[in-house]
Design a protein around this motif. Structure first.
Motif, short mmCIF file in Angstrom:
data_model
loop_
_atom_site.label_atom_id
_atom_site.label_comp_id
_atom_site.label_asym_id
_atom_site.label_seq_id
_atom_site.Cartn_x
_atom_site.Cartn_y
_atom_site.Cartn_z
N VAL A 280 6.37 1.66 9.14
CA VAL A 280 6.05 0.95 8.13
C VAL A 280 4.54 1.41 7.67
O VAL A 280 3.89 0.64 8.78
CB VAL A 280 6.45 -0.60 7.89
CG1 VAL A 280 5.86 -1.24 6.91
CG2 VAL A 280 7.83 -0.94 8.31
N PRO A 281 4.00 1.88 6.75
CA PRO A 281 2.67 2.16 6.99
C PRO A 281 1.76 1.23 6.36
O PRO A 281 2.20 0.24 5.68
CB PRO A 281 2.78 3.21 5.63
CG PRO A 281 3.58 3.02 4.75
CD PRO A 281 4.81 2.36 5.85
N VAL A 282 0.77 1.13 7.06
CA VAL A 282 -0.29 -0.21 6.81
C VAL A 282 -1.02 0.39 5.42
O VAL A 282 -1.59 1.52 5.05
CB VAL A 282 -1.35 -0.25 7.78
CG1 VAL A 282 -2.35 -1.27 7.49
CG2 VAL A 282 -0.73 -0.62 9.01
N SER A 283 -0.70 -0.36 4.18
CA SER A 283 -1.31 -0.17 2.79
C SER A 283 -2.22 -1.23 2.64
O SER A 283 -1.96 -2.27 2.10
CB SER A 283 0.07 -0.10 2.08
OG SER A 283 0.96 0.88 2.55
N PRO A 284 -3.70 -0.94 3.06
CA PRO A 284 -4.58 -1.84 2.44
C PRO A 284 -4.43 -2.07 0.91
O PRO A 284 -4.35 -1.27 0.38
CB PRO A 284 -5.85 -1.49 3.06
CG PRO A 284 -5.60 0.08 3.07
CD PRO A 284 -4.04 0.34 3.49
N PRO A 285 -4.36 -3.31 0.53
CA PRO A 285 -4.13 -3.56 -0.88
C PRO A 285 -5.42 -3.47 -1.75
O PRO A 285 -5.35 -3.03 -3.03
CB PRO A 285 -3.97 -5.14 -1.00
CG PRO A 285 -4.75 -5.62 -0.02
CD PRO A 285 -4.51 -4.81 1.33
N GLY A 286 -6.70 -3.08 -1.15
CA GLY A 286 -7.85 -2.79 -2.02
C GLY A 286 -8.37 -4.15 -2.57
O GLY A 286 -8.18 -5.24 -2.34
N LEU A 287 -9.03 -3.78 -3.58
CA LEU A 287 -9.72 -4.80 -4.37
C LEU A 287 -8.99 -4.98 -5.97
O LEU A 287 -8.47 -3.91 -6.23
CB LEU A 287 -11.04 -4.63 -4.77
CG LEU A 287 -12.00 -4.52 -3.45
CD1 LEU A 287 -13.43 -3.93 -3.90
CD2 LEU A 287 -12.32 -5.71 -2.87
N ALA A 460 11.36 -2.26 2.24
CA ALA A 460 11.55 -2.56 0.88
C ALA A 460 10.23 -3.10 0.29
O ALA A 460 9.71 -2.81 -0.75
CB ALA A 460 12.43 -3.43 0.59
N ALA A 461 9.62 -4.10 1.12
CA ALA A 461 8.44 -4.73 0.63
C ALA A 461 7.21 -3.69 0.90
O ALA A 461 6.19 -3.98 -0.10
CB ALA A 461 8.11 -6.10 1.55
N SER A 462 7.23 -2.95 1.77
CA SER A 462 6.12 -1.89 1.81
C SER A 462 6.17 -1.01 0.68
O SER A 462 5.04 -0.80 -0.03
CB SER A 462 6.15 -1.22 3.28
OG SER A 462 7.24 -0.42 3.42
N VAL A 463 7.50 -0.63 0.36
CA VAL A 463 7.36 0.28 -0.94
C VAL A 463 6.91 -0.52 -2.23
O VAL A 463 6.18 0.04 -2.90
CB VAL A 463 8.86 0.72 -1.03
CG1 VAL A 463 9.07 1.67 -2.41
CG2 VAL A 463 9.27 1.66 0.00
N SER A 464 7.38 -1.52 -2.17
CA SER A 464 6.99 -2.55 -3.43
C SER A 464 5.40 -2.56 -3.52
O SER A 464 4.90 -2.66 -4.71
CB SER A 464 7.62 -3.92 -3.55
OG SER A 464 9.01 -3.65 -3.55
N LEU A 465 4.87 -2.83 -2.27
CA LEU A 465 3.50 -3.06 -2.23
C LEU A 465 2.37 -1.81 -2.59
O LEU A 465 1.52 -1.64 -3.53
CB LEU A 465 2.82 -3.35 -0.74
CG LEU A 465 1.47 -3.65 -0.70
CD1 LEU A 465 0.78 -4.79 -1.62
CD2 LEU A 465 1.15 -4.03 0.67
#
Length: 490
Positions: A280-287, A460-465
């Motif tokens: 599950v990749p770490v996907s920082p949401p940014g600003l 699924a949540a990581s794809v959605s993010l």
């Protein structure tokens, strides 16, 4: 038309060119409001971003293959298939080309219309006695309506904004299809893991049934223990069949997303040599402010605000008079032999000014309609932004909860597996009833299945993010030239 005595076409052209500076000066103004992007109240940070790595914003390339972060070659291949053959993507691409053509059509209004005609006629007239004669003519006509009040320029603004919105729609469609494909693929792999789990479990249940049958024949246990073991085995087998049905449906969905009929597509299950083990990749949401630039649906909504704003100018230009300049020249003679002689030359220059005096409130209604459409597009834009914020917050919260839940569930799996082994040992030793074995085995299966399902929910949540933050998409720049149909500028 009077015959010219010396170079009449040159004189007509010179007169038209002399009028151009005045006309161009008049076209310097454009009625209607100039576009300003609506203000959006953007929070400084996401509410659910606590514990996440701070984003390091950097330019992202259009169509960035974000799915490659999962490290699954089969998923990468499916994404390429979807890019080539997905029919919904073809629809969005065709709609983009349509919007691009409409923008080009609006730009044509800046230029004059030039036409040519020629003809030959034989007629009998009764003026000053009956006469029969021939007439041959060749003419070149031009007309131009200077954009005095900016109607054409506002139409061009509207068309360009529409083309950019359509390019953004294409990017949004592509991102949506990619997300759906990734989620269906991950869910299919999760069902594969559940199938493996049930295969292992039913084999264990079958061995437990054989044990109780052997003990019943030896007179150690009651027939009810055999019935319980058999019921547990058949229940697990039925659940495994239900998982097969889920896998088939997911495989069909993937086939459609990649542009193939379900009958022509199959996806092999993971094997021990090629297991499904994605990260599950770490996907920082940014600003939050970056969301306005990265999400294609938000960019498309903003471009539609610009389109609606330009349409106000188009509606208000109708209040002012229109000016049409025309020029014509050619040759008119009684026969082909004298058609190109100097006396056969003809020319004309003209100007017409028109103004609607009364229209029963039509222009006022059209102006009000344009303003209302603009207000609606602003509200839709702001709602799209708010929905984008919600999607990011929802998936940040979901991933955080699922991460903690997964850790606890792994502990529960280990504890229930230990309890299952102890219950079987005690049953073999005759110190526990088979009911305790059934309870331990059911709990172990439930916990293991829940752990697998949690893994699927995390993916699924990581794809959605990733898609909620815009994936690898970058906003559309003002379109300066026509991009190729397969590569709209984004």
């Amino acid at each position: 038309m009077p015959a010219a005595t010396s170079h009449p076409l040159a004189a007509a052209l010179a007169a038209a060119l002399a009028a151009l500076p005045t006309a161009l000066l008049l076209t310097a103004c454009a009625v209607g409001p100039d576009y300003v992007r609506p203000d959006i109240e953007v929070p400084d940070a996401y509410k659910e971003s606590a514990g996440w790595k701070s984003a390091e914003p950097k330019p992202a390339e259009s169509r960035q293959p974000w799915w490659e972060n999962y490290g699954d070659p089969a998923l990468n291949a499916l994404m390429q298939d979807a890019e080539r053959a997905n029919q919904n993507l073809r629809v969005a691409e065709a709609q983009y080309r349509q919007a691009r053509a409409l923008a080009d059509a609006a730009r044509a209004g800046l230029f004059p219309t030039i036409g040519a005609s020629g003809g030959a006629q034989r007629a009998r007239t009764n003026t000053n006695g009956a006469k029969t004669g021939n007439t041959v003519d060749i003419t070149l006509n031009a007309s131009w309506e200077p954009d005095l009040w900016g109607s054409v320029r506002r139409s061009i603004e509207s068309g360009e904004a529409g083309a950019q919105a359509s390019a953004d729609d294409l990017a949004a469609a592509r991102l949506s299809i990619q997300a759906a494909l990734a989620q269906d693929y991950f869910q299919l792999r999760i069902t594969d893991q559940q199938r493996d789990l049930f295969a292992t479990t039913t084999a264990a249940f079958a061995r437990a049934l054989q044990l109780t049958q052997a003990q019943h024949r030896a007179g150690v246990v009651l027939l009810s223990d055999v019935a319980l073991a058999e019921s547990q085995l058949t229940t697990a087998q039925a659940q495994a069949v239900d998982i097969d049905a889920q896998r088939s449906q997911l495989e069909h969905a993937i086939a459609i997303l990649t542009g193939r009929a379900p009958a022509a597509f199959s996806l092999a299950a993971a094997t021990p040599t090629q297991p499904f083990d994605v990260r599950v990749p770490v996907s920082p949401p940014g600003l939050p402010s970056e969301l306005l630039e990265r999400r294609p649906d938000i960019a498309a909504a903003e471009r539609r605000v610009a389109l609606a704003n330009a349409n106000i100018g188009v509606a208000r230009a109708a209040y002012f008079p229109s000016l049409v300049l025309s020029a014509g020249g050619g040759f008119n003679a009684a026969g082909l032999g004298s058609l190109f002689d100097t006396p056969s030359r003809v020319w004309s220059l003209g100007a017409a000014l028109a103004q609607t005096v009364f229209d029963g409130g039509l222009r006022r209604a059209q102006d009000a309609q344009a303003v209302a459409a603009y207000d609606a597009s602003v509200a839709e834009y702001k709602q799209t932004v708010l929905s984008g914020f919600q999607a990011v917050e929802d998936n940040l919260a979901t991933l955080g909860v699922l991460d903690r839940e997964s850790d606890l569930q792994d502990k529960a799996v280990k504890a229930s597996q230990l309890a299952e082994r102890l219950a079987l040992s005690q049953y073999r030793a005759g110190t526990a009833t088979y009911l305790s074995v059934i309870t331990a085995q059911t709990l172990s299966l439930t916990n293991q299945r829940t752990a697998v399902q949690l893994r699927g929910r995390q993916l699924a949540a990581s794809v959605s993010l990733i898609t909620a933050t815009g994936g690898g998409w970058t906003p559309a720049a003002p379109v300066a030239s026509n991009p190729t149909p397969s590569e709209p500028k984004t």
